[in-house]
Design a protein around this motif. Sequence first.
Motif, mmCIF file in Angstrom:
data_model
loop_
_atom_site.group_PDB
_atom_site.id
_atom_site.type_symbol
_atom_site.label_atom_id
_atom_site.label_comp_id
_atom_site.label_asym_id
_atom_site.label_seq_id
_atom_site.Cartn_x
_atom_site.Cartn_y
_atom_site.Cartn_z
ATOM 1 N N ALA A 25 0.835 -1.232 0.045
ATOM 2 C CA ALA A 25 -0.052 0.100 -0.087
ATOM 3 C C ALA A 25 0.885 1.413 -0.036
ATOM 4 C CB ALA A 25 -0.899 0.017 1.212
ATOM 5 N N ALA A 26 0.451 2.464 -0.786
ATOM 6 C CA ALA A 26 0.939 3.478 -0.817
ATOM 7 C C ALA A 26 0.950 4.131 0.487
ATOM 8 C CB ALA A 26 0.453 4.639 -1.852
ATOM 9 N N ALA A 27 -0.457 3.876 1.294
ATOM 10 C CA ALA A 27 -0.529 4.888 2.615
ATOM 11 C C ALA A 27 -1.554 3.867 3.291
ATOM 12 C CB ALA A 27 -1.326 5.908 2.129
ATOM 13 N N HIS A 28 -1.489 3.943 4.471
ATOM 14 C CA HIS A 28 -2.537 3.496 5.715
ATOM 15 C C HIS A 28 -3.418 4.523 6.037
ATOM 16 C CE1 HIS A 28 0.585 0.098 6.426
ATOM 17 N NE2 HIS A 28 0.069 -0.116 5.050
ATOM 18 N N ALA A 29 -4.699 4.301 6.137
ATOM 19 C CA ALA A 29 -5.811 5.001 6.501
ATOM 20 C C ALA A 29 -6.737 4.506 7.542
ATOM 21 C CB ALA A 29 -6.299 5.998 5.308
ATOM 22 N N GLY A 30 -7.811 5.446 8.141
ATOM 23 C CA GLY A 30 -8.802 4.761 8.660
ATOM 24 C C GLY A 30 -10.050 5.117 7.999
ATOM 25 N N GLY A 31 -11.294 4.513 8.202
ATOM 26 C CA GLY A 31 -12.703 4.688 7.641
ATOM 27 C C GLY A 31 -13.002 6.051 7.814
ATOM 28 N N ASP A 32 -12.872 6.978 9.114
ATOM 29 C CA ASP A 32 -13.209 8.224 8.898
ATOM 30 C C ASP A 32 -12.489 9.077 8.111
ATOM 31 O OD1 ASP A 32 -10.916 7.805 10.518
ATOM 32 O OD2 ASP A 32 -11.402 8.865 12.428
ATOM 33 N N ASP A 33 -11.417 9.083 8.155
ATOM 34 C CA ASP A 33 -10.724 10.008 7.092
ATOM 35 C C ASP A 33 -10.774 9.684 5.512
ATOM 36 O OD1 ASP A 33 -9.007 7.889 7.741
ATOM 37 O OD2 ASP A 33 -7.122 9.057 7.643
ATOM 38 N N THR A 34 -11.115 8.573 5.259
ATOM 39 C CA THR A 34 -11.044 8.087 4.134
ATOM 40 C C THR A 34 -12.695 8.511 3.501
ATOM 41 O OG1 THR A 34 -11.663 5.712 4.737
ATOM 42 C CG2 THR A 34 -9.493 6.213 3.866
ATOM 43 N N TYR A 35 -13.549 8.415 4.461
ATOM 44 C CA TYR A 35 -14.570 8.961 4.073
ATOM 45 C C TYR A 35 -14.722 10.459 3.504
ATOM 46 C CZ TYR A 35 -18.875 5.657 4.456
ATOM 47 O OH TYR A 35 -19.772 4.957 3.986
ATOM 48 N N SER A 36 -14.170 11.300 4.323
ATOM 49 C CA SER A 36 -14.068 12.565 3.791
ATOM 50 C C SER A 36 -13.195 13.083 2.902
ATOM 51 C CB SER A 36 -13.748 13.505 5.245
ATOM 52 O OG SER A 36 -12.589 13.361 5.864
ATOM 53 N N THR A 37 -12.128 12.233 2.813
ATOM 54 C CA THR A 37 -10.975 12.454 1.626
ATOM 55 C C THR A 37 -11.458 11.961 0.347
ATOM 56 O OG1 THR A 37 -9.346 12.468 3.260
ATOM 57 C CG2 THR A 37 -8.495 12.374 1.226
ATOM 58 N N TYR A 38 -11.862 10.942 0.177
ATOM 59 C CA TYR A 38 -12.351 9.951 -0.919
ATOM 60 C C TYR A 38 -13.776 9.680 -1.171
ATOM 61 C CZ TYR A 38 -7.368 9.042 -0.569
ATOM 62 O OH TYR A 38 -6.020 9.093 -0.145
ATOM 63 N N TYR A 39 -14.520 9.268 -0.175
ATOM 64 C CA TYR A 39 -15.781 8.920 -0.625
ATOM 65 C C TYR A 39 -16.809 10.064 -0.656
ATOM 66 C CZ TYR A 39 -14.980 3.877 0.945
ATOM 67 O OH TYR A 39 -14.326 2.699 1.303
ATOM 68 N N GLN A 40 -16.941 10.986 0.257
ATOM 69 C CA GLN A 40 -17.804 12.086 0.296
ATOM 70 C C GLN A 40 -17.349 13.109 -0.688
ATOM 71 O OE1 GLN A 40 -17.240 12.258 4.816
ATOM 72 N NE2 GLN A 40 -19.118 13.512 4.547
ATOM 73 N N ALA A 41 -16.018 13.086 -1.131
ATOM 74 C CA ALA A 41 -15.294 13.721 -2.357
ATOM 75 C C ALA A 41 -15.844 13.393 -3.688
ATOM 76 C CB ALA A 41 -13.937 14.145 -2.145
ATOM 77 N N GLY A 42 -16.533 12.212 -3.745
ATOM 78 C CA GLY A 42 -16.957 11.613 -5.036
ATOM 79 C C GLY A 42 -15.532 10.908 -5.943
#
Length: 601
Positions: free
Chosen positions: A383-400
């Motif tokens: 993986a290029a990076a490790h993340a959490g469900g909370d920040d991936t929502y705001s960074t990727y999911y909610q951003a479309g």
Amino acid sequence: MPRISLVKPNTPKFADLADLAALVNNGDVFGVGGHHFARLPIALLNAIINRGARNLRYISWAGGLPLELLLEAGAVNEIDISFSSLDIFGLPPRFRQVAEARALPVRDWTALAMIQALRATQQNMPSLPFQVPVGSDMLDRVPGARLAADPLSGEQTAFIPALRLDTLVLHAQRADESGNVQVLGPRALDLAMVGAAQKVLVTVEEVVPVGNLSRDGRQTVLTRNQITAIAVSPGGAYPASCLPFYVTDYARLAQVFGNVERPLATGLLPGPQGLPRLIVEAGRLDERTVCKVVGELAMPAITPVVAPATIDELMAVRIAAELGNDSFASAGAVSPLANVAYRLAKATHAPEMILATMSCGHLDVAPSPMILSLLESLDGETAAAHAGGDDTYSTYYQAGAVTHEIVGAAKVDRDGRVNTIAIDGLSGGFIRLPGQGGMADVANMHRDYLLYVPRHSPLSVVDKVEIASSARGLLTEAERAPYGYRTGKALVFTDLCVFRLDPGTRQLIVVETMPGISRDRISEATGFPVSFDTNCREMAAIDVDVLAVLRNRIDPLGLRRLEFISAKQRRALLEEILTLDKDIVEHCLASHNGATRSRVR
């Protein structure tokens, strides 16, 4: 509700498991950290159970194994989750039992609603807004959620009140001597839950001197003022994983889940010799070694490359064809077929696509072979990076930003709405299903809305679902553009055909048939009158080279097959898969140890 200060002392208490368990009070709002079969605080949960905890309100994105342990002990009287599954082992029996008997209240949350409720507490806010899960029934099911006008724009927005935890328990890799805690790998909702908890109780594999945590690269550190108490508990997540110390022991889990007479708490304990050698050593394997060994084995014992493609292979290849170099695909929970399709696409025609696994906890991973015991460690390594469900929502999911998250559906109706919460039983009552996880949120956020139904029948492809757990409520470009969402395809793949959700009629229409499947058979197997597109065609033949990559390079264990069989057939197939899994891991360790000895010489 009056707000309570969540500020903790600067120096957490170091104690033993019994001391930590004593800090859990009967009636606590009780959060559990970790993710799937990774970093679950199993040893601490057993200590809490042994102390006789009662009347806990269980709060977590997932139920799974921790919830099963607590239900078995009679420790829980309320359940708040987004999802509960035992992964490849199927539905959790104790959760199903209490849900179907209505013995305990079960509240289903969308993942985003839970994240925002926890963040509201973390930020000392009474509530926070979140995107409306348009088209689904979930807004009415999430506790406390309300639709209201945004005070500035006037736009109708969903709001969720703050959710405070009395106690959070989690397992992590290390703490330093001053009490800072290191988390390696995907974080799930741990950060948001830590911020919303009055007491944070942590078990760790080891304690290291101050300054040592900085030696590790990709990590998250929970500073000591966020932690209440710490206990050193080597193997404290077993039989779940805690990398790099050990991988998940799927063989032990299979034994425990297969023996309904033996208490879970007893069956999960390590043997007298400690953790099994294989799961400890497997945590050291690297992707290069695994790919080399898998390539050498070529696994013809499962399915010779010359054999005709099976329906699971046809669907995997067809789904993979939807992905391209511009794709950002997120592999959610318990979707082997989708995970296989993602990896197949990236290994063949879409090498530039971004693949995220563990619900976006591993970002931009390589298309490593799906070896059950090693997949988490290989994805973590590449993986290029490790993340959490909370920040991936705001960074990727909610951003479309995500294009695909392809998920299986227990039921889908003519309007493309899905039910993964509870379905009517044939003889009355209902059958509790895992839940929607975050699909109610992302069904509208992701560019493409792709579902699959492995066994097409009038019971799975229906006129109207009982509960719309997720739906593509924002379907057309005119509906999606104001929210900043891209417009892509809306498709449902089954073992008989491919449906498109037509933007004009907003209903499913068949656009493709599986090889050898007649229109009459599709109509007979569908719970509503079927329409066929004027350009409907049969699926193209599979390229033999792609089929070879699927069988021998991407899914040598045949994990994709688990989604095409009944619960009764699952046990025998799991035994076959686990035998092959162990064989590959042993071969990889022999190759790794041989290479190590060569370097030493």
